[in-house]
Design an enzyme around this catalytic site. Structure first.
Site, PDB file in Angstrom:
ATOM      1  N   ASP A   1      -4.905   5.293 -16.436  1.00  0.00           N
ATOM      2  CA  ASP A   1      -5.188   6.762 -15.825  1.00  0.00           C
ATOM      3  C   ASP A   1      -6.233   7.160 -16.618  1.00  0.00           C
ATOM      4  O   ASP A   1      -6.042   7.481 -17.669  1.00  0.00           O
ATOM      5  CB  ASP A   1      -3.725   7.524 -16.076  1.00  0.00           C
ATOM      6  CG  ASP A   1      -3.977   8.897 -15.746  1.00  0.00           C
ATOM      7  OD1 ASP A   1      -4.836   9.175 -14.981  1.00  0.00           O
ATOM      8  OD2 ASP A   1      -3.074   9.824 -16.119  1.00  0.00           O
TER       9      ASP A   1
ATOM     10  N   ASN B   1      -7.753  10.296 -15.785  1.00  0.00           N
ATOM     11  CA  ASN B   1      -7.913  11.553 -15.839  1.00  0.00           C
ATOM     12  C   ASN B   1      -6.905  12.436 -16.070  1.00  0.00           C
ATOM     13  O   ASN B   1      -6.838  13.551 -15.896  1.00  0.00           O
ATOM     14  CB  ASN B   1      -8.492  12.020 -14.156  1.00  0.00           C
ATOM     15  CG  ASN B   1      -7.497  11.835 -13.062  1.00  0.00           C
ATOM     16  OD1 ASN B   1      -6.445  11.083 -13.485  1.00  0.00           O
ATOM     17  ND2 ASN B   1      -7.790  11.999 -12.063  1.00  0.00           N
TER      18      ASN B   1
ATOM     19  N   ASP C   1      -3.767  12.506 -14.931  1.00  0.00           N
ATOM     20  CA  ASP C   1      -2.390  12.982 -14.019  1.00  0.00           C
ATOM     21  C   ASP C   1      -1.372  12.180 -14.046  1.00  0.00           C
ATOM     22  O   ASP C   1      -0.464  12.309 -13.167  1.00  0.00           O
ATOM     23  CB  ASP C   1      -3.190  13.156 -12.446  1.00  0.00           C
ATOM     24  CG  ASP C   1      -3.639  11.928 -12.003  1.00  0.00           C
ATOM     25  OD1 ASP C   1      -3.569  10.710 -12.663  1.00  0.00           O
ATOM     26  OD2 ASP C   1      -4.211  11.974 -10.756  1.00  0.00           O
TER      27      ASP C   1
ATOM     28  N   ASP D   1      -5.966   4.814 -11.874  1.00  0.00           N
ATOM     29  CA  ASP D   1      -6.815   4.866 -10.827  1.00  0.00           C
ATOM     30  C   ASP D   1      -8.040   3.943 -11.090  1.00  0.00           C
ATOM     31  O   ASP D   1      -7.819   3.136 -11.975  1.00  0.00           O
ATOM     32  CB  ASP D   1      -7.206   6.440 -11.157  1.00  0.00           C
ATOM     33  CG  ASP D   1      -7.518   7.004 -12.362  1.00  0.00           C
ATOM     34  OD1 ASP D   1      -8.200   6.158 -13.170  1.00  0.00           O
ATOM     35  OD2 ASP D   1      -6.883   7.991 -12.840  1.00  0.00           O
TER      36      ASP D   1
ATOM     37  N   ASP E   1      -1.251  -8.999   3.140  1.00  0.00           N
ATOM     38  CA  ASP E   1       0.364  -8.680   3.005  1.00  0.00           C
ATOM     39  C   ASP E   1       1.436  -9.051   4.332  1.00  0.00           C
ATOM     40  O   ASP E   1       1.116  -8.997   5.426  1.00  0.00           O
ATOM     41  CB  ASP E   1       0.607  -6.976   3.084  1.00  0.00           C
ATOM     42  CG  ASP E   1       1.665  -6.452   2.725  1.00  0.00           C
ATOM     43  OD1 ASP E   1       2.377  -6.868   1.686  1.00  0.00           O
ATOM     44  OD2 ASP E   1       2.192  -5.578   3.534  1.00  0.00           O
TER      45      ASP E   1
ATOM     46  N   GLU F   1       0.357 -13.446   1.471  1.00  0.00           N
ATOM     47  CA  GLU F   1       1.931 -13.214   0.839  1.00  0.00           C
ATOM     48  C   GLU F   1       2.718 -14.081   1.852  1.00  0.00           C
ATOM     49  O   GLU F   1       3.000 -13.706   2.906  1.00  0.00           O
ATOM     50  CB  GLU F   1       2.179 -11.760   1.065  1.00  0.00           C
ATOM     51  CG  GLU F   1       3.315 -11.796   0.178  1.00  0.00           C
ATOM     52  CD  GLU F   1       4.262 -10.409   0.533  1.00  0.00           C
ATOM     53  OE1 GLU F   1       5.142 -10.350  -0.077  1.00  0.00           O
ATOM     54  OE2 GLU F   1       3.806  -9.824   1.480  1.00  0.00           O
TER      55      GLU F   1
HETATM   56  C1  NOJ Z   1       5.064  -6.945   0.664  1.00  0.00           C
HETATM   57  C2  NOJ Z   1       4.269  -5.963  -0.612  1.00  0.00           C
HETATM   58  O1  NOJ Z   1       4.233  -6.838  -1.807  1.00  0.00           O
HETATM   59  C3  NOJ Z   1       5.436  -5.113  -0.971  1.00  0.00           C
HETATM   60  O2  NOJ Z   1       5.264  -4.502  -2.091  1.00  0.00           O
HETATM   61  C4  NOJ Z   1       5.734  -4.072   0.445  1.00  0.00           C
HETATM   62  O3  NOJ Z   1       6.849  -3.219   0.235  1.00  0.00           O
HETATM   63  C5  NOJ Z   1       5.807  -5.179   1.693  1.00  0.00           C
HETATM   64  N1  NOJ Z   1       5.057  -6.210   1.719  1.00  0.00           N
HETATM   65  C6  NOJ Z   1       5.418  -4.059   2.951  1.00  0.00           C
HETATM   66  O4  NOJ Z   1       4.019  -3.928   2.861  1.00  0.00           O
HETATM   67 CA    CA Z   2      -5.131   9.239 -12.743  1.00  0.00          CA
END
Ligand code: NOJ
Ligand code: CA
Length: 567
Positions: A55, A57, A59, A63, A234, A294
């Site tokens: 992080d 900054n 918060d 980032d 994903d 994935e």
């Molecule tokens: C797989 C991702 O790795 C996971 O973190 C996410 O919740 C689901 N796909 C939905 O996008």
């Molecule tokens: Ca930050």
């Protein structure tokens, strides 16, 4: 401009002196080596969960500038590419996997200029950037969905999967979401249901609509033009569902959220997925980029499908089969590694990520030392034939820090699954940089609590200890980088009936490298007929002679040994 000043500028240029170089937007190169291998076949990929890395900054939220500030750590570790999980604007219901705008950076993570600086600084260190391509769904706050939901006549209505209910209060079918409960949500504005494989805030895109496909291809181009070297796709398997939307057959038992189990094959892997992936690949190829998937599968045959019949879909569908072994068991690992090496395409290996319990927690037997097991897992990942994808914190053997009380849980599925399933917060805690406040993550209170072991388990402390897990990672990644047999060689399993020692050879142009790992907490011996001695390259134990005998090779509990075989 006067001739003299031009000459002066040329002189400065020749001397390599000048204004600070602007990051170059170079294309990831497609050069292949003597074996026809691309850069990503030799790469070590490192996953960063941006919210949790650093992080800058104060918060409390990690980032992009935080990542940039730590690139030297990544450089010294020896990794080649970082995969950053979604860093785009998002309501953060699923911590970024609910994307509200694919072409920008979430304000809490920075700006597009911060991204460009990160990419440029990474490139200066020879590190490529891979982003996350959330293909299956957007956020319900994405402009596309807002328009789609606004009326049945909206031109974007068909960009998502809308359907009438079966009757009053009845969803179109019995499908359940990966995150529990019905996969359909009624939108009272138009009195239709939309489909969501994940949270209701993550409506599924309709990839059968060519406008969706074209808009999503443009997303790829946008980032490739900014110098991104690839994407991790994903939830690829849920990209297309059966368009007839048949009810799922019920099966025995309940899932972790209490829903009755179902055979959910209709929700996944519809055949059009392959055609769509081939077209995504064409876009990637035009930028010489890599696609990682994935791809959770239960066997190697199903994983094979993602490479594509002509290796024209994903270059690196993730193999989770080793991660699913879930115990230090030499025969199970051997079986999965042998299968991975017989796969259609280049193997990948993943042991940990932001969705599953950290690997040292899963693999360390009770009473055993997590550092020893962490070194063994590092050996496995870095000496196999294929591309390892590691998770931030693995290099210092970070462990899970699961919430203790349901009221502390941030991951919505952790609330739903409590106490049986505590969600994924525990594997996403702040990276442990030093022994000071917040483990050096940042000045503000971190969004998730730092693991209390940070005073001893952190990058700075481990960097000073020659026997640390961190220094072991550096050593073994360096070996992988410099040893062509480990990079290019074939995989030959050895001693295939050994219950405790996992051993194999990597062979390349007459050179043989032996890798042997004792997966048990007892000393073991193993005899190898591949040569009489081996020159030690790396061992996880302190004192190992330069040359060791192979008949038998003695291994301490959890020891890893890598040596060059001599006749
Ligand atoms: C797989 C991702 O790795 C996971 O973190 C996410 O919740 C689901 N796909 C939905 O996008
Ligand atoms: Ca930050």
């Amino acid at each position: 401009m006067k001739i003299r000043s031009i000459a002066f500028l040329i002189l400065l240029a020749l001397l390599g002196v000048g204004p600070p170089a602007q990051p170059q937007l170079s294309r990831p190169d497609s050069r292949q080596d003597a074996e026809g291998h691309f850069w990503w076949q030799h790469a070590v990929v490192y996953e960063i969960y941006p919210r949790s890395y650093a992080d800058s900054n104060g918060d409390g939220i990690g980032d992009l500038n935080g990542i940039t500030a730590h690139l030297d750590h990544l450089k010294s570790l020896g990794i080649d590419a970082i995969w950053i999980t979604p860093c785009f604007p998002s309501p953060q219901v699923d911590f970024g996997y609910d994307v509200a705008d694919y072409r920008s950076i979430a304000p809490e993570y920075g700006t597009l200029s911060d991204f460009d600086r990160l990419r440029g600084e990474a490139e200066r260190r020879g590190i490529r950037i891979i982003l996350d391509y959330v293909i299956n769904h957007t956020s319900d706050q994405h402009e596309w969905f807002k328009q789609s939901a606004s009326s049945r006549e909206n031109p974007r209505r068909d960009w998502f999967v809308w359907k009438d209910g079966k009757g009053a209060g009845q969803p179109p079918n019995n499908w359940i979401s990966n995150f529990g409960k019905s996969a359909w949500k009624l939108d009272p504005r138009t009195n239709q249901y939309y489909y969501h494989m994940f949270y209701p805030e993550q409506p599924d895109l309709n990839w059968r609509n060519p406008e969706v496909e074209s808009a999503m291809h443009d997303v790829l181009r946008f980032w490739f033009e900014r110098g991104v070297a690839g994407f991790r796709l994903d939830a690829v398997d849920s990209m297309f569902e059966d368009p007839r939307l048949p009810d799922n057959p019920m099966t025995a038992g309940t899932n972790q959220f209490g829903d009755p189990n179902q055979d959910r094959s209709a929700q996944m892997l519809a055949p059009e997925m392959h055609e769509a992936l081939r077209r995504v690949r064409k876009v990637a190829d035009s930028y010489r980029a890599v696609l990682i998937g994935e791809t959770w599968t239960s066997d190697i045959q199903s994983l094979n499908a993602f490479y594509g019949r002509s290796l024209d879909e994903l270059q690196l569908p993730m193999n989770f089969l080793l991660a699913m072994v879930n115990k230090l068991d030499a025969p199970s690992f051997r079986r999965e590694i042998t299968a991975a090496n017989a796969a259609n395409g280049w193997p990948t290996y993943v042991m940990s990520n932001h969705d599953i319990t950290r690997s040292v927690d899963r693999y360390t037997p009770e009473e055993a030392d997590k550092s020893q097991v962490a070194k063994l897992l590092a050996t496995l990942m870095m000496t196999l034939r294929g591309t390892p994808i590691m998770y931030y914190g693995e290099e210092i053997a970070m462990v899970n820090n699961d919430p203790k009380r349901v009221e502390d849980v941030l991951d919505p599925i952790g609330k739903l699954g409590w106490p049986k399933f505590k969600g994924r917060d525990g594997v996403r805690t702040p990276m442990q940089w030093d022994k000071f406040q917040n483990a050096g993550f940042g000045k503000g209170k971190p969004w998730l609590p730092v693991h209390p072991d940070y005073r001893t388990h952190n990058v700075e402390t481990q960097a000073k200890d020659p026997d640390s897990v961190l220094n072991y990672h550096k050593k073994i990644i360096k070996l992988r980088r410099t040893n062509s047999t480990l990079r290019e060689g074939s995989y030959v399993p050895l001693n295939e009936n050994d219950a405790h020692v996992l051993a194999f050879l990597r062979e390349y142009r007459g050179e043989k490298v032996l890798v042997a790992m004792n997966m048990s907490g007892e000393p073991r011996t193993a005899s190898f007929s591949v040569g009489s001695t081996a020159r030690t390259l790396v061992s996880s134990t302190k004192a190992v002679p330069k040359t060791v005998k192979l008949a038998p090779l003695k291994l301490e509990p959890f020891q890893s040994f890598i040596g060059e075989v001599r006749n």
